[in-house]
Design a protein around this motif. Structure first.
Motif, PDB file in Angstrom:
ATOM      1  N   VAL A   5       1.052  -0.959  -0.159  1.00  0.00           N
ATOM      2  CA  VAL A   5       0.140  -0.104  -0.067  1.00  0.00           C
ATOM      3  C   VAL A   5       0.996   1.148   0.055  1.00  0.00           C
ATOM      4  O   VAL A   5       1.876   1.252   0.881  1.00  0.00           O
ATOM      5  CB  VAL A   5      -0.838   0.231   1.166  1.00  0.00           C
ATOM      6  CG1 VAL A   5      -1.852   1.121   1.260  1.00  0.00           C
ATOM      7  CG2 VAL A   5      -1.912  -1.181   1.255  1.00  0.00           C
ATOM      8  N   MET A   6       0.593   2.313  -0.848  1.00  0.00           N
ATOM      9  CA  MET A   6       1.180   3.461  -1.207  1.00  0.00           C
ATOM     10  C   MET A   6       0.192   4.506  -0.934  1.00  0.00           C
ATOM     11  O   MET A   6      -0.774   4.569  -2.000  1.00  0.00           O
ATOM     12  CB  MET A   6       1.896   3.359  -2.285  1.00  0.00           C
ATOM     13  CG  MET A   6       3.262   2.574  -2.197  1.00  0.00           C
ATOM     14  SD  MET A   6       3.952   2.025  -3.799  1.00  0.00           S
ATOM     15  CE  MET A   6       2.510   1.017  -4.659  1.00  0.00           C
ATOM     16  N   ALA A   7       0.490   5.605  -0.183  1.00  0.00           N
ATOM     17  CA  ALA A   7      -0.525   6.814  -0.276  1.00  0.00           C
ATOM     18  C   ALA A   7       0.119   8.106  -0.392  1.00  0.00           C
ATOM     19  O   ALA A   7       1.404   8.328   0.194  1.00  0.00           O
ATOM     20  CB  ALA A   7      -1.446   6.340   0.949  1.00  0.00           C
TER      21      ALA A   7
ATOM     22  N   ASN B 169      -8.226  14.963   0.898  1.00  0.00           N
ATOM     23  CA  ASN B 169      -7.923  14.602  -0.338  1.00  0.00           C
ATOM     24  C   ASN B 169      -6.701  13.594  -0.263  1.00  0.00           C
ATOM     25  O   ASN B 169      -5.827  13.577   0.813  1.00  0.00           O
ATOM     26  CB  ASN B 169      -7.437  15.850  -1.386  1.00  0.00           C
ATOM     27  CG  ASN B 169      -6.056  16.366  -1.113  1.00  0.00           C
ATOM     28  OD1 ASN B 169      -5.295  15.818  -1.726  1.00  0.00           O
ATOM     29  ND2 ASN B 169      -5.930  17.140   0.194  1.00  0.00           N
ATOM     30  N   GLY B 170      -6.719  12.625  -1.306  1.00  0.00           N
ATOM     31  CA  GLY B 170      -5.800  11.780  -1.151  1.00  0.00           C
ATOM     32  C   GLY B 170      -5.500  10.753  -2.354  1.00  0.00           C
ATOM     33  O   GLY B 170      -6.620  10.639  -3.109  1.00  0.00           O
ATOM     34  N   TYR B 171      -4.648   9.983  -2.758  1.00  0.00           N
ATOM     35  CA  TYR B 171      -4.260   8.928  -3.527  1.00  0.00           C
ATOM     36  C   TYR B 171      -3.796   7.724  -2.538  1.00  0.00           C
ATOM     37  O   TYR B 171      -2.947   7.899  -1.782  1.00  0.00           O
ATOM     38  CB  TYR B 171      -3.535   9.253  -4.645  1.00  0.00           C
ATOM     39  CG  TYR B 171      -3.981  10.443  -5.473  1.00  0.00           C
ATOM     40  CD1 TYR B 171      -4.853   9.877  -6.657  1.00  0.00           C
ATOM     41  CD2 TYR B 171      -3.668  11.628  -5.421  1.00  0.00           C
ATOM     42  CE1 TYR B 171      -5.182  10.915  -7.684  1.00  0.00           C
ATOM     43  CE2 TYR B 171      -3.958  12.616  -6.263  1.00  0.00           C
ATOM     44  CZ  TYR B 171      -4.880  12.193  -7.346  1.00  0.00           C
ATOM     45  OH  TYR B 171      -5.170  13.114  -8.525  1.00  0.00           O
TER      46      TYR B 171
ATOM     47  N   MET C 192      -6.285  -2.123   5.635  1.00  0.00           N
ATOM     48  CA  MET C 192      -5.851  -1.443   4.367  1.00  0.00           C
ATOM     49  C   MET C 192      -6.025   0.191   4.644  1.00  0.00           C
ATOM     50  O   MET C 192      -4.992   0.770   4.474  1.00  0.00           O
ATOM     51  CB  MET C 192      -6.609  -1.781   3.359  1.00  0.00           C
ATOM     52  CG  MET C 192      -6.488  -3.190   2.860  1.00  0.00           C
ATOM     53  SD  MET C 192      -7.413  -3.742   1.664  1.00  0.00           S
ATOM     54  CE  MET C 192      -6.686  -2.673   0.182  1.00  0.00           C
ATOM     55  N   GLY C 193      -6.977   0.539   5.492  1.00  0.00           N
ATOM     56  CA  GLY C 193      -7.066   1.880   5.769  1.00  0.00           C
ATOM     57  C   GLY C 193      -5.934   2.476   6.814  1.00  0.00           C
ATOM     58  O   GLY C 193      -5.502   3.665   6.543  1.00  0.00           O
ATOM     59  N   MET C 194      -5.545   1.723   7.704  1.00  0.00           N
ATOM     60  CA  MET C 194      -4.303   2.226   8.521  1.00  0.00           C
ATOM     61  C   MET C 194      -3.229   2.131   7.811  1.00  0.00           C
ATOM     62  O   MET C 194      -2.190   3.029   7.859  1.00  0.00           O
ATOM     63  CB  MET C 194      -4.538   1.055   9.810  1.00  0.00           C
ATOM     64  CG  MET C 194      -5.518   1.223  10.882  1.00  0.00           C
ATOM     65  SD  MET C 194      -5.495   0.234  12.157  1.00  0.00           S
ATOM     66  CE  MET C 194      -6.678   0.727  13.154  1.00  0.00           C
ATOM     67  N   ALA C 195      -3.029   1.187   7.056  1.00  0.00           N
ATOM     68  CA  ALA C 195      -1.532   0.973   6.227  1.00  0.00           C
ATOM     69  C   ALA C 195      -1.646   2.250   5.404  1.00  0.00           C
ATOM     70  O   ALA C 195      -0.489   2.938   5.082  1.00  0.00           O
ATOM     71  CB  ALA C 195      -1.533  -0.174   5.181  1.00  0.00           C
ATOM     72  N   ALA C 196      -2.706   2.789   4.643  1.00  0.00           N
ATOM     73  CA  ALA C 196      -2.822   3.947   3.969  1.00  0.00           C
ATOM     74  C   ALA C 196      -2.385   5.080   4.716  1.00  0.00           C
ATOM     75  O   ALA C 196      -1.731   6.013   4.403  1.00  0.00           O
ATOM     76  CB  ALA C 196      -4.242   4.172   3.084  1.00  0.00           C
ATOM     77  N   GLN C 197      -3.134   5.500   6.001  1.00  0.00           N
ATOM     78  CA  GLN C 197      -2.650   6.241   6.519  1.00  0.00           C
ATOM     79  C   GLN C 197      -1.497   6.474   7.212  1.00  0.00           C
ATOM     80  O   GLN C 197      -0.812   7.705   7.199  1.00  0.00           O
ATOM     81  CB  GLN C 197      -3.524   6.326   8.103  1.00  0.00           C
ATOM     82  CG  GLN C 197      -5.124   6.345   7.964  1.00  0.00           C
ATOM     83  CD  GLN C 197      -5.503   7.836   7.812  1.00  0.00           C
ATOM     84  OE1 GLN C 197      -6.624   8.273   7.154  1.00  0.00           O
ATOM     85  NE2 GLN C 197      -5.089   8.701   8.662  1.00  0.00           N
TER      86      GLN C 197
ATOM     87  N   ALA D 173       6.026   3.004   1.653  1.00  0.00           N
ATOM     88  CA  ALA D 173       5.109   1.859   1.205  1.00  0.00           C
ATOM     89  C   ALA D 173       5.021   1.208   2.104  1.00  0.00           C
ATOM     90  O   ALA D 173       6.004   0.777   2.914  1.00  0.00           O
ATOM     91  CB  ALA D 173       5.843   1.394  -0.183  1.00  0.00           C
ATOM     92  N   ILE D 174       3.883   0.277   2.620  1.00  0.00           N
ATOM     93  CA  ILE D 174       3.687  -0.501   3.526  1.00  0.00           C
ATOM     94  C   ILE D 174       3.565  -1.906   2.916  1.00  0.00           C
ATOM     95  O   ILE D 174       2.416  -2.300   2.122  1.00  0.00           O
ATOM     96  CB  ILE D 174       2.289  -0.222   4.461  1.00  0.00           C
ATOM     97  CG1 ILE D 174       2.421   1.385   4.697  1.00  0.00           C
ATOM     98  CG2 ILE D 174       2.149  -1.199   5.409  1.00  0.00           C
ATOM     99  CD1 ILE D 174       3.604   1.780   5.876  1.00  0.00           C
ATOM    100  N   ALA D 175       4.506  -2.733   3.085  1.00  0.00           N
ATOM    101  CA  ALA D 175       4.502  -4.279   2.606  1.00  0.00           C
ATOM    102  C   ALA D 175       3.686  -4.935   3.630  1.00  0.00           C
ATOM    103  O   ALA D 175       3.564  -4.822   4.720  1.00  0.00           O
ATOM    104  CB  ALA D 175       5.861  -4.739   2.502  1.00  0.00           C
TER     105      ALA D 175
END
Length: 370
Positions: A199-201, A224-226, A347-352, A360-362
């Motif tokens: 996950v990358m944000a 906002n975000g990607y 997934m949301g926590m990894a994006a945060q 990047a969160i592997a």
């Protein structure tokens, strides 16, 4: 009609009220007890469910013998503790609003809850049940020949006012990618039938709530975000979120592409926000664009006006409760499990974290719910 289902409801703010309106449309279900501590929200809830008993605590609600199930629609930071209290008091079937939990420290407690809870639990992921999204999901594999790229774009209005402004702060909401976007991470997993491996944000607070103050507290919620997500299947997914795009004709746009073709889904925002001067509100659409022959075709998927009036999610809350009640009667299964809810939060926590730390969160699923 099947066996009658009697609900107890915890939390009757904006989303809780939507649940009340949609349960009222079911011919074989009703709300018999409500716990809502805020006086203004309690008064609205009483008007929507006039036959329900208003109680002053969760234990008092759980003591009502007529309950068949409990709906939790309280603020995000209360979900985990309320689930544990129910487990320790009276383990009824549950529907719990997303997100299941908002803090990494709660992950272990939620695993323990899932392992030991003896009754069905359905996590409320309404976006799955929007008619255009359901059509998209059903058609996506055949239309694409196997999805290689998936894009979800939400351009919408800012966070609305909630009791105590809990949705203005990361500490009580979990952050935008947990609070708002766990819906979309759930859809990614469901559509791709695979698990995320990276996950990358990038995200931030650019426009909304900058001048708001709540005592000494300044809102820190992102607008906002990607988010880019790599999946074990080799597919890639992207989320694009903008919460200062109120004028958008469509609120959600979902696009999947594979070797055979492309499929797109367009979902309008809440009917109550559509400006009358703009003419009729847009109709949800799903478009399939084959590569060969290269002639796109479109499905129009209008939603029952009664369901549009009952909530902000294109009728999905009603369809979700239909399926939940069917599962309680033994006529279906729990379609959104505790595991699904846990993984969407992960997934949301990894994006945060990715956006906050610039990394990047592997293996965001390294901690499994079961």
């Amino acid at each position: 009609m099947g066996r009658h289902i009697s609900y107890g409801v915890v939390g009757c703010g904006m989303m809780g009220q939507e649940h009340l309106r949609n349960i009222a449309l079911l011919p074989d279900a009703d709300v018999v007890a409500i716990f809502e501590p805020d006086a203004a929200m309690r008064a609205i809830a009483a008007s929507l469910a006039p036959k329900a008993v208003l109680v002053s605590s969760l234990p008092e609600l759980l003591a009502r013998p007529e309950l068949d199930c409990v709906l939790i629609a309280s603020p995000n930071h209360l979900h985990s503790a309320q689930l544990r209290e129910i487990a320790a008091t009276r383990a009824l079937p549950l529907m719990v609003e997303k997100p299941l939990f908002i803090d990494q420290d709660e992950a272990e407690a939620m695993r323990a809850f899932a392992a030991g809870y003896p009754a069905p639990v359905w996590v409320a992921m309404e976006y799955r049940y929007m008619p255009p999204v359901a059509k998209f999901i059903a058609e996506a594999e055949a239309a694409t020949g196997g999805i290689r790229m998936l894009t979800i774009r939400e351009h919408r209005y800012p966070f609305l006012q909630k009791v105590g402004a809990w949705n203005r702060f990361n500490r009580t909401s979990g952050g935008t990618f947990v609070e708002k976007c766990c819906h979309f991470f759930d859809l990614m997993r469901l559509i791709l039938r695979s698990e995320p491996v990276r996950v990358m944000a990038s995200a931030g607070q650019a426009v909304n709530h900058l001048d708001e103050r709540y005592g000494d507290d300044v809102p820190d919620i992102w607008d906002n975000g990607y988010v880019l997500v790599d999946f074990a299947s080799g597919a890639r997914a992207m989320l694009e979120l903008c919460m200062f795009a109120d004028g958008s004709r469509y609120q959600e746009e979902i696009c999947a592409v594979g070797a055979r073709g492309k499929i797109e889904c367009l979902v309008p925002g809440p009917t109550r926000f559509w400006p009358p001067q703009a003419g009729p509100a847009p109709v949800p659409l799903v478009t399939v664009s084959p590569r060969r022959p290269d002639t796109p075709y479109t499905f129009e998927l209008p939603v029952d006006p009664t369901l549009l009036e009952a909530g902000d999610h294109n009728g999905s809350t009603f369809y979700q409760h239909q399926r939940f009640c069917a599962a309680l009667r033994g006529e279906g299964r729990v379609e959104v499990t505790l595991d699904d809810g846990w993984r969407a939060v992960a997934m949301g926590m990894a994006a945060q974290r990715s956006a906050r730390e610039g990394i990047a969160i592997a293996d965001p699923m390294a901690q499994r719910l079961s």
